[in-house]
Design an enzyme around this catalytic site. Structure first.
Site, PDB file in Angstrom:
ATOM      1  N   GLU A 128      78.694  72.671  58.457  1.00 21.08           N
ATOM      2  CA  GLU A 128      79.435  73.906  58.206  1.00 21.08           C
ATOM      3  C   GLU A 128      79.429  74.251  56.722  1.00 21.08           C
ATOM      4  OE1 GLU A 128      82.500  73.432  61.984  1.00 21.08           O
ATOM      5  OE2 GLU A 128      83.306  73.619  59.953  1.00 21.08           O
ATOM      6  N   GLU A 242      68.223  59.182  65.165  1.00 22.60           N
ATOM      7  CA  GLU A 242      67.947  60.303  64.268  1.00 22.60           C
ATOM      8  C   GLU A 242      67.385  59.809  62.942  1.00 22.60           C
ATOM      9  OE1 GLU A 242      70.272  63.886  61.837  1.00 22.60           O
ATOM     10  OE2 GLU A 242      71.297  62.818  63.463  1.00 22.60           O
ATOM     11  N   GLN A 279      41.854  52.280  34.950  1.00 27.15           N
ATOM     12  CA  GLN A 279      42.768  51.225  35.378  1.00 27.15           C
ATOM     13  C   GLN A 279      44.135  51.776  35.770  1.00 27.15           C
ATOM     14  OE1 GLN A 279      44.789  48.376  32.626  1.00 27.15           O
ATOM     15  NE2 GLN A 279      43.446  46.855  33.602  1.00 27.15           N
ATOM     16  N   HIS A 338      47.008  64.267  40.393  1.00 22.87           N
ATOM     17  CA  HIS A 338      46.253  65.514  40.562  1.00 22.87           C
ATOM     18  C   HIS A 338      46.188  66.321  39.270  1.00 22.87           C
ATOM     19  CE1 HIS A 338      46.283  64.979  44.959  1.00 22.87           C
ATOM     20  NE2 HIS A 338      45.486  66.031  45.052  1.00 22.87           N
TER      21      HIS A 338
END
Length: 385
Positions: A128, A242, A279, A338
């Protein structure tokens, strides 16, 4: 590391799930992201493929397979080859069990066939605006009016809030008891049931999350799940599964990020050689590989315990805590490896990084998980002070 918990029939099933995700989900992800939800037809296709509630009884259209490893495979391959926005795990493993395990024969006969076929998409409404995860502080109320219950209140952050046809709503039935809650199935089209705005989130853009409002909704007595005063106990009963479901997804996502990054560092070159040859890259990838394998072994063991009916709340909490924290570290390292490309939305790793931030919050925050584990050790201030 080789996983030893799956048999040949599991791997055959995995192949079929991969093909489904690659054919029906992956090609449409960009459109799902733009429209802020998956297509309703995706649930119908999943149902036709036998991917909705594999555990459901055959008389309701299910396969009647009482082996959570099949559900684990669906979750894993959706994360790898589908999209986190396809909230099949919520439908299959979080909401449907409330109806299957708490519902009467009449209720199951009425709802389960549509749940298994994908005609009835599911959601559960607990959180809520003013109480968050504090179920004991819930303000949504249901009043017994004799032949029906009158439901009033508001819920927020409801996954599948727009798509759902059946919503299991938790509401206070006893104003004098903090734990006096009931579970009510609200159906699409009921008078007074309104959906608010689709919420704009940091991540998980293809998964619809919405506000729900209940204004004098007349809920038939036939739509009450179990004892209308025992909802708190019911919610607690399903929490272990869950949290394990969440852990399975977190780990599969982290593994996918690792695989994407491993391919990238082998191809991306800097200073005349692949960045994987440095490395620093090798050490980071090696550390992630070891941590992922350790976590996977623990999660697989938890699945076997769930199958045996022996999964403890603290073990599920540990799985949720460790995998969500590991996922966060892996995502951060993978974006870093990346380089600038990791910050670009056109690269999947960028979106995965945003999607993963919720993992340490929903299904119980990392802080709550630590509290549960700590209390299981006897370190409870209510007993020690």
């Amino acid at each position: 590391m080789k996983r030893l918990t799956f048999a040949a029939e599991h791997e055959q099933f995995r192949d079929s799930v991969i093909k489904f995700m690659q054919a029906e989900v992956a090609p449409h992800v960009e459109r799902f992201l733009q429209q802020g939800m998956v297509d309703r037809e995706l649930y119908l296709k999943a149902g036709a493929q036998g991917l909705l509630c594999t555990w459901a009884e055959e008389k309701y259209g299910g396969a009647g397979i009482d082996d959570f490893r099949f559900e684990q495979i669906i979750i894993e391959e959706n994360m790898r080859h589908g999209d986190i926005g396809f909230y099949i795990n919520l439908h299959n493993d979080l909401v449907a069990p409330y109806i299957a395990k708490l519902g009467t024969e009449e209720q199951k006969s009425r709802w389960m066939p549509g749940i298994v076929s994908g005609e009835n998409i599911l959601a559960v409404a607990m959180t809520e605006p003013s109480t968050g995860s504090d179920l004991a502080g819930m303000r949504t109320r249901a009043e017994d009016k004799g032949d029906h219950w009158l439901l009033n209140g508001a819920k927020t952050y409801i996954s599948n809030g727009i798509l759902s046809d059946l919503v299991v709503v938790a509401a206070r039935t006893d104003p004098e008891s903090r734990h006096g809650l009931g579970l009510f199935v609200v159906e699409r089209g009921m008078e007074g049931f309104e959906r608010g705005r689709k919420l704009d989130k940091m991540g998980m853009q293809a998964q619809d999350t919405a506000e729900l409002f209940f204004n004098d909704v007349k809920v038939p007595k036939a739509n009450v799940l179990g004892d209308p005063s025992q909802g708190f106990r019911y919610l607690s009963r399903f929490l272990a599964q869950e949290r394990l479901v969440a852990a399975i997804g977190f780990l599969a996502t982290a593994q996918t990020a690792f695989d994407i990054t491993l391919d990238y560092v082998k191809e991306r070159r800097a200073f005349g050689k692949p960045i994987g040859a440095f490395q620093n890259t090798r050490f980071k990838m090696a550390t992630m590989r070891a941590e992922l394998d350790m976590a996977q072994t623990y999660v697989d063991q938890c699945v076997l315990l769930l199958n045996a009916g022996e999964l403890a709340a603290e073990d599920a909490s540990a799985a949720k805590l460790l995998t969500s924290e590991l996922e966060a570290r892996v995502m951060d390292e993978c974006v870093q490896l990346h380089g600038g490309a990791g910050y670009m939305s056109e690269y999947r790793i960028s979106r995965m990084y945003r999607d993963a931030r919720i993992s340490r919050i929903f299904a119980g925050t990392s802080e709550i998980m630590r509290e549960i584990i700590g209390r299981s050790l006897g370190l409870d201030e209510r007993k020690l002070v």
